[in-house]
Design a protein around this motif. Structure first.
Motif, PDB file in Angstrom:
ATOM      1  N   ARG A 130       4.118   2.218  -3.370  1.00 41.49           N
ATOM      2  CA  ARG A 130       3.402   1.058  -3.913  1.00 41.49           C
ATOM      3  C   ARG A 130       3.436   1.046  -5.441  1.00 41.49           C
ATOM      4  N   GLU A 131       3.131   2.189  -6.054  1.00 49.56           N
ATOM      5  CA  GLU A 131       3.073   2.246  -7.513  1.00 49.56           C
ATOM      6  C   GLU A 131       4.457   2.156  -8.143  1.00 49.56           C
ATOM      7  N   ALA A 132       5.466   2.659  -7.445  1.00 52.94           N
ATOM      8  CA  ALA A 132       6.838   2.530  -7.948  1.00 52.94           C
ATOM      9  C   ALA A 132       7.229   1.056  -8.016  1.00 52.94           C
ATOM     10  N   ILE A 133       6.847   0.300  -6.985  1.00 54.69           N
ATOM     11  CA  ILE A 133       7.123  -1.142  -6.962  1.00 54.69           C
ATOM     12  C   ILE A 133       6.338  -1.844  -8.064  1.00 54.69           C
ATOM     13  N   ARG A 134       5.065  -1.476  -8.219  1.00 57.70           N
ATOM     14  CA  ARG A 134       4.206  -2.130  -9.206  1.00 57.70           C
ATOM     15  C   ARG A 134       4.724  -1.897 -10.632  1.00 57.70           C
ATOM     16  N   LYS A 135       5.055  -0.655 -10.963  1.00 56.21           N
ATOM     17  CA  LYS A 135       5.432  -0.326 -12.336  1.00 56.21           C
ATOM     18  C   LYS A 135       6.781  -0.902 -12.723  1.00 56.21           C
ATOM     19  N   GLU A 136       7.659  -1.096 -11.765  1.00 53.44           N
ATOM     20  CA  GLU A 136       8.944  -1.681 -12.077  1.00 53.44           C
ATOM     21  C   GLU A 136       8.836  -3.192 -12.291  1.00 53.44           C
ATOM     22  N   GLY A 137       7.707  -3.776 -11.845  1.00 49.08           N
ATOM     23  CA  GLY A 137       7.532  -5.213 -11.987  1.00 49.08           C
ATOM     24  C   GLY A 137       8.500  -6.002 -11.123  1.00 49.08           C
ATOM     25  N   MET A 138       8.988  -5.377 -10.079  1.00 52.13           N
ATOM     26  CA  MET A 138       9.950  -6.021  -9.181  1.00 52.13           C
ATOM     27  C   MET A 138       9.338  -6.148  -7.792  1.00 52.13           C
ATOM     28  N   VAL A 139      10.088  -6.720  -6.879  1.00 53.22           N
ATOM     29  CA  VAL A 139       9.695  -6.735  -5.476  1.00 53.22           C
ATOM     30  C   VAL A 139      10.801  -6.058  -4.682  1.00 53.22           C
ATOM     31  N   LEU A 141      13.087  -5.450  -1.206  1.00 49.56           N
ATOM     32  CA  LEU A 141      13.632  -6.176  -0.058  1.00 49.56           C
ATOM     33  C   LEU A 141      13.985  -5.190   1.049  1.00 49.56           C
ATOM     34  N   GLY A 142      13.582  -5.530   2.255  1.00 47.07           N
ATOM     35  CA  GLY A 142      13.904  -4.707   3.409  1.00 47.07           C
ATOM     36  C   GLY A 142      14.050  -5.589   4.635  1.00 47.07           C
ATOM     37  N   LYS A 143      14.175  -4.967   5.804  1.00 52.34           N
ATOM     38  CA  LYS A 143      14.286  -5.711   7.054  1.00 52.34           C
ATOM     39  C   LYS A 143      13.288  -5.160   8.058  1.00 52.34           C
ATOM     40  N   VAL A 144      12.744  -6.057   8.876  1.00 53.55           N
ATOM     41  CA  VAL A 144      11.783  -5.665   9.892  1.00 53.55           C
ATOM     42  C   VAL A 144      12.087  -6.446  11.165  1.00 53.55           C
ATOM     43  N   VAL A 145      11.849  -5.825  12.308  1.00 53.45           N
ATOM     44  CA  VAL A 145      12.112  -6.481  13.596  1.00 53.45           C
ATOM     45  C   VAL A 145      10.802  -6.708  14.326  1.00 53.45           C
ATOM     46  N   PHE A 146      10.462  -7.966  14.563  1.00 53.84           N
ATOM     47  CA  PHE A 146       9.396  -8.325  15.497  1.00 53.84           C
ATOM     48  C   PHE A 146       9.669  -9.720  16.028  1.00 53.84           C
ATOM     49  N   THR A 147       8.954 -10.087  17.087  1.00 52.29           N
ATOM     50  CA  THR A 147       9.206 -11.331  17.839  1.00 52.29           C
ATOM     51  C   THR A 147      10.676 -11.424  18.247  1.00 52.29           C
ATOM     52  N   SER A 148      11.240 -10.257  18.620  1.00 52.97           N
ATOM     53  CA  SER A 148      12.622 -10.168  19.100  1.00 52.97           C
ATOM     54  C   SER A 148      13.638 -10.649  18.071  1.00 52.97           C
ATOM     55  N   ARG A 149      13.252 -10.667  16.814  1.00 56.74           N
ATOM     56  CA  ARG A 149      14.157 -11.105  15.756  1.00 56.74           C
ATOM     57  C   ARG A 149      14.098 -10.140  14.580  1.00 56.74           C
ATOM     58  N   GLU A 150      15.203 -10.086  13.841  1.00 55.22           N
ATOM     59  CA  GLU A 150      15.213  -9.308  12.615  1.00 55.22           C
ATOM     60  C   GLU A 150      14.911 -10.237  11.446  1.00 55.22           C
ATOM     61  N   HIS A 151      13.981  -9.811  10.593  1.00 54.53           N
ATOM     62  CA  HIS A 151      13.563 -10.628   9.463  1.00 54.53           C
ATOM     63  C   HIS A 151      13.785  -9.863   8.168  1.00 54.53           C
ATOM     64  N   VAL A 152      14.220 -10.581   7.131  1.00 56.13           N
ATOM     65  CA  VAL A 152      14.210 -10.008   5.792  1.00 56.13           C
ATOM     66  C   VAL A 152      12.777 -10.119   5.292  1.00 56.13           C
ATOM     67  N   ILE A 153      12.269  -9.053   4.680  1.00 58.96           N
ATOM     68  CA  ILE A 153      10.889  -9.067   4.201  1.00 58.96           C
ATOM     69  C   ILE A 153      10.855  -8.607   2.743  1.00 58.96           C
ATOM     70  N   VAL A 154      10.073  -9.298   1.936  1.00 61.69           N
ATOM     71  CA  VAL A 154       9.907  -8.929   0.534  1.00 61.69           C
ATOM     72  C   VAL A 154       8.557  -8.242   0.377  1.00 61.69           C
ATOM     73  N   LEU A 155       8.534  -7.115  -0.305  1.00 61.32           N
ATOM     74  CA  LEU A 155       7.319  -6.313  -0.454  1.00 61.32           C
ATOM     75  C   LEU A 155       6.911  -6.260  -1.917  1.00 61.32           C
ATOM     76  N   GLU A 156       5.617  -6.429  -2.179  1.00 62.85           N
ATOM     77  CA  GLU A 156       5.098  -6.279  -3.538  1.00 62.85           C
ATOM     78  C   GLU A 156       3.731  -5.613  -3.490  1.00 62.85           C
ATOM     79  N   ALA A 157       3.401  -4.904  -4.568  1.00 57.20           N
ATOM     80  CA  ALA A 157       2.103  -4.236  -4.645  1.00 57.20           C
ATOM     81  C   ALA A 157       1.004  -5.276  -4.772  1.00 57.20           C
ATOM     82  N   ARG A 158      -0.099  -5.061  -4.065  1.00 58.95           N
ATOM     83  CA  ARG A 158      -1.244  -5.974  -4.134  1.00 58.95           C
ATOM     84  C   ARG A 158      -2.515  -5.151  -3.963  1.00 58.95           C
ATOM     85  N   GLY A 159      -3.249  -4.968  -5.074  1.00 58.74           N
ATOM     86  CA  GLY A 159      -4.453  -4.161  -5.003  1.00 58.74           C
ATOM     87  C   GLY A 159      -4.139  -2.754  -4.552  1.00 58.74           C
ATOM     88  N   LYS A 160      -4.891  -2.253  -3.569  1.00 58.63           N
ATOM     89  CA  LYS A 160      -4.667  -0.902  -3.053  1.00 58.63           C
ATOM     90  C   LYS A 160      -3.605  -0.879  -1.953  1.00 58.63           C
TER      91      LYS A 160
END
Length: 298
Positions: A130-139, A141-160
């Protein structure tokens, strides 16, 4: 009652990983919803799955998915065959790369999720990512599978925790040129733009979602209360349309309606009448002269 996780798995950055849980960040559960009922009996309507040709009801166990390749011709797929679709992992969000947040077009944003560590084990690893993402000021990108589909997901730090937002694929986003190409390139007089900009400035404020009011939802609640009391429900009278048909007149009247005053939310005290009237008066004089020139040219 604690909310139930929508998805559980692992978040992985290179060789660092931790168990996580995803929870939907939005909900429409509080919105008023309706059931369909039989007007004659007052009973709920129940839908049945029937064969389109025979009209016979079909058990869920006898229903499979089918892809239509021609009119009335389908490729049938069993559940285990769909499970055989080769996806590398269904329980890991592996961070592939980091990108600037501003590079992600809003059209690609889909559904937001809160991401939290799942249990005490791995909380430190979660915090490190989380802190590595926050300090770089970037978001991330990864992939996650649910609802029988693969989705691209963007992750960013938010609070804790973190915020994950699934993204649409390019084939899901329509080309804007198909809609915007027919818009004419209008030549707009400067005085019109000046008036419009002045209106924008008087309405400038800050984003405060807590001030948003769902007027339709409130009206529905009021309608249900009145209906429950047995009151007569009548359709409200429609407002008369504005009689302003000239764009310049509409802009001038908008400026007048807004008072031509200071910007909304300004912490400074409102200027005196003589001071505040100068910009709008000057703009009005310029608009009048331009209008006269256009009229003379016509």
């Amino acid at each position: 009652m604690a909310p139930r996780a929508y998805w559980k798995g692992y978040l992985k950055l290179s060789l660092v990983s931790c168990p996580i849980a995803l929870f939907p960040a939005t909900s429409e559960r509080e919105k008023i919803s309706f059931h369909q009922i039989n007007k004659e009996t007052g009973n709920r309507i129940r839908y049945r799955k029937v064969d389109a040709e025979t009209g016979d009801e079909v058990d869920n166990a006898d229903i499979v998915k089918g892809y239509e390749v021609a009119k009335g011709e389908y490729i049938e797929l069993e559940p285990e065959e769909l499970e055989a679709v080769a996806i590398e992992s269904k329980r890991i969000i592996d961070i592939d790369e980091f990108v600037p947040r501003q590079e992600i077009d809003e059209l690609y944003m889909r559904d937001p999720y809160y991401i939290v560590p799942d249990g005490e084990v791995g909380q430190q690893a979660f915090a490190v990512i989380r802190e590595a993402i926050r300090k770089e000021g970037m978001v991330a990108l990864g992939k996650v599978v649910f609802t029988s589909r693969e989705h691209v997901i963007v992750l960013e730090a938010r609070g804790k925790g973190m915020l994950g937002v699934t993204l649409r694929y390019p084939y899901e986003v329509r080309n804007e040129e198909e809609y915007f190409d027919t818009i004419e390139n209008e030549k707009i007089p400067k005085d019109m733009i000046d008036l419009a900009v002045h209106i924008v400035e008087t309405k400038t404020g800050h984003f405060k979602p807590q001030q948003f009011k769902d007027q339709y939802e409130d009206a529905l609640k009021d309608l249900l209360r009145r209906k429950q009391k047995g009151e007569k429900i009548e359709r409200p009278k429609e407002r008369a349309p504005s009689n302003v048909i000239n764009l310049m007149d509409a802009l001038r009247q908008s400026v007048k309606a807004d008072g031509g005053g200071a910007r909304r939310g300004s912490s400074r005290s409102a200027p005196s009448r003589s001071t505040s009237s100068r910009p709008s008066a000057r703009t009005a004089r310029k608009s009048a002269r331009a209008h006269a020139r256009h009229k003379k040219a016509g």
